[in-house]
Design a protein around this motif. Structure first.
Motif, short mmCIF file in Angstrom:
data_model
loop_
_atom_site.label_atom_id
_atom_site.label_comp_id
_atom_site.label_asym_id
_atom_site.label_seq_id
_atom_site.Cartn_x
_atom_site.Cartn_y
_atom_site.Cartn_z
N LEU A 75 0.83 -1.21 0.00
CA LEU A 75 0.00 0.00 0.00
C LEU A 75 0.86 1.26 0.00
O LEU A 75 0.62 2.20 -0.75
CB LEU A 75 -0.92 0.00 1.22
CG LEU A 75 -1.67 1.29 1.53
CD1 LEU A 75 -2.76 1.52 0.49
CD2 LEU A 75 -2.26 1.24 2.92
N LEU A 76 1.90 1.26 0.83
CA LEU A 76 2.76 2.43 0.98
C LEU A 76 3.80 2.55 -0.14
O LEU A 76 4.43 3.59 -0.28
CB LEU A 76 3.46 2.39 2.33
CG LEU A 76 2.54 2.44 3.56
CD1 LEU A 76 3.33 2.23 4.83
CD2 LEU A 76 1.75 3.74 3.58
N GLY A 77 3.98 1.48 -0.89
CA GLY A 77 4.98 1.52 -1.95
C GLY A 77 6.39 1.31 -1.43
O GLY A 77 7.35 1.86 -1.95
N VAL A 78 6.52 0.48 -0.40
CA VAL A 78 7.82 0.15 0.16
C VAL A 78 8.27 -1.16 -0.48
O VAL A 78 7.61 -2.19 -0.31
CB VAL A 78 7.75 0.01 1.70
CG1 VAL A 78 9.09 -0.39 2.26
CG2 VAL A 78 7.24 1.29 2.32
N TYR A 79 9.37 -1.09 -1.23
CA TYR A 79 9.85 -2.28 -1.97
C TYR A 79 8.69 -2.93 -2.73
O TYR A 79 8.40 -4.11 -2.56
CB TYR A 79 10.52 -3.28 -1.03
CG TYR A 79 11.79 -2.80 -0.41
CD1 TYR A 79 12.93 -2.63 -1.19
CD2 TYR A 79 11.86 -2.50 0.94
CE1 TYR A 79 14.12 -2.18 -0.63
CE2 TYR A 79 13.04 -2.05 1.51
CZ TYR A 79 14.17 -1.89 0.71
OH TYR A 79 15.33 -1.44 1.27
N THR A 80 8.04 -2.16 -3.56
CA THR A 80 6.82 -2.59 -4.24
C THR A 80 6.99 -3.92 -4.97
O THR A 80 6.15 -4.81 -4.84
CB THR A 80 6.36 -1.50 -5.23
OG1 THR A 80 6.24 -0.27 -4.52
CG2 THR A 80 5.03 -1.86 -5.84
N ARG A 81 8.04 -4.07 -5.74
CA ARG A 81 8.25 -5.31 -6.49
C ARG A 81 8.37 -6.50 -5.53
O ARG A 81 7.79 -7.56 -5.76
CB ARG A 81 9.48 -5.21 -7.37
CG ARG A 81 9.83 -6.52 -8.06
CD ARG A 81 11.00 -6.37 -8.97
NE ARG A 81 10.52 -5.82 -10.22
CZ ARG A 81 11.28 -5.25 -11.15
NH1 ARG A 81 12.57 -5.13 -10.95
NH2 ARG A 81 10.77 -4.79 -12.26
N TRP A 82 9.13 -6.34 -4.47
CA TRP A 82 9.37 -7.44 -3.54
C TRP A 82 8.13 -7.78 -2.72
O TRP A 82 7.88 -8.95 -2.44
CB TRP A 82 10.56 -7.14 -2.65
CG TRP A 82 11.81 -7.10 -3.46
CD1 TRP A 82 12.54 -5.99 -3.80
CD2 TRP A 82 12.46 -8.20 -4.09
NE1 TRP A 82 13.59 -6.35 -4.60
CE2 TRP A 82 13.59 -7.72 -4.80
CE3 TRP A 82 12.21 -9.57 -4.13
CZ2 TRP A 82 14.43 -8.52 -5.52
CZ3 TRP A 82 13.06 -10.39 -4.86
CH2 TRP A 82 14.16 -9.86 -5.55
N LEU A 85 5.83 -9.64 -5.02
CA LEU A 85 6.32 -11.01 -5.20
C LEU A 85 6.01 -11.86 -3.96
O LEU A 85 5.59 -13.02 -4.07
CB LEU A 85 7.82 -11.01 -5.49
CG LEU A 85 8.46 -12.35 -5.77
CD1 LEU A 85 7.84 -13.01 -6.99
CD2 LEU A 85 9.96 -12.19 -5.97
N THR A 86 6.18 -11.29 -2.78
CA THR A 86 5.86 -12.00 -1.54
C THR A 86 4.38 -12.36 -1.49
O THR A 86 4.01 -13.50 -1.19
CB THR A 86 6.23 -11.14 -0.31
OG1 THR A 86 7.63 -10.86 -0.35
CG2 THR A 86 5.86 -11.82 0.98
N ILE A 123 5.21 -6.64 -10.22
CA ILE A 123 6.45 -7.42 -10.24
C ILE A 123 7.23 -7.13 -11.51
O ILE A 123 8.44 -6.90 -11.48
CB ILE A 123 6.15 -8.93 -10.12
CG1 ILE A 123 5.57 -9.25 -8.73
CG2 ILE A 123 7.40 -9.77 -10.39
CD1 ILE A 123 4.95 -10.63 -8.62
N LEU A 124 6.55 -7.12 -12.64
CA LEU A 124 7.23 -6.95 -13.93
C LEU A 124 7.62 -5.51 -14.21
O LEU A 124 8.64 -5.25 -14.85
CB LEU A 124 6.34 -7.48 -15.06
CG LEU A 124 6.03 -8.97 -15.00
CD1 LEU A 124 5.04 -9.35 -16.10
CD2 LEU A 124 7.30 -9.80 -15.11
N ASN A 125 6.82 -4.56 -13.76
CA ASN A 125 7.07 -3.16 -14.11
C ASN A 125 7.74 -2.37 -13.00
O ASN A 125 8.41 -1.38 -13.28
CB ASN A 125 5.74 -2.49 -14.48
CG ASN A 125 5.15 -3.10 -15.71
OD1 ASN A 125 5.74 -3.07 -16.78
ND2 ASN A 125 3.97 -3.68 -15.57
#
Length: 135
Positions: A75-82, A85-86, A123-125
């Motif tokens: 939600l906050l955009g902290v390590y969004t990709r990770w 993925l989690t 994840i991809l972007n």
């Protein structure tokens, strides 16, 4: 073919906010009602898959913490990709255990497929628009 597609940062923010809500609420539900999670696991067609992974009560609590904490981070955009993925990886066994046994025309199964699609977008972007911390 490598075409650049321009997307509004606000739309990405709204997408991330709306997508994160289901994970936060599911995490809270797992943590406040672990007995209900155990009942759903035990009554699922593929309950043996979940019990192979561990004790259903402990799985409910652990997934609750992961869904909630990763949902808030997402939600906050902290390590969004990770975090996406989690959440994706936690959603796979949940979908197999709870949703897959109900058949391919079951609505909640397709809801999870849509969630996979939304998470795959991040994840991809790895869009960095309106994120607190995102490398």
């Amino acid at each position: 073919m490598n075409k650049s597609i321009v997307v509004s940062g606000i739309s990405v923010l709204l997408f991330r906010i709306m997508l994160s809500g289901i994970f936060i609420v599911a995490g809270i539900s797992h943590l406040t009602n672990p007995e209900q999670v155990v009942q759903r696991i035990q009554s699922a067609a593929f309950s043996s898959f979940a019990t192979f992974l561990g004790d259903p009560y402990l799985l409910g609590i652990m997934t609750g913490y992961v869904l909630f904490s990763a949902g808030v981070a997402f939600l906050l955009g902290v390590y969004t990709r990770w975090t996406a993925l989690t959440l994706f990886m936690v959603l796979v066994p949940i979908t197999i255990t709870i949703q897959l046994g109900n058949g391919l025309i079951h609505g909640p199964f397709w809801k999870n497929i849509a969630l996979f699609g939304g998470l795959l977008f991040f994840i991809l972007n790895n869009p960095k628009a309106y994120s607190i911390y995102n490398k």
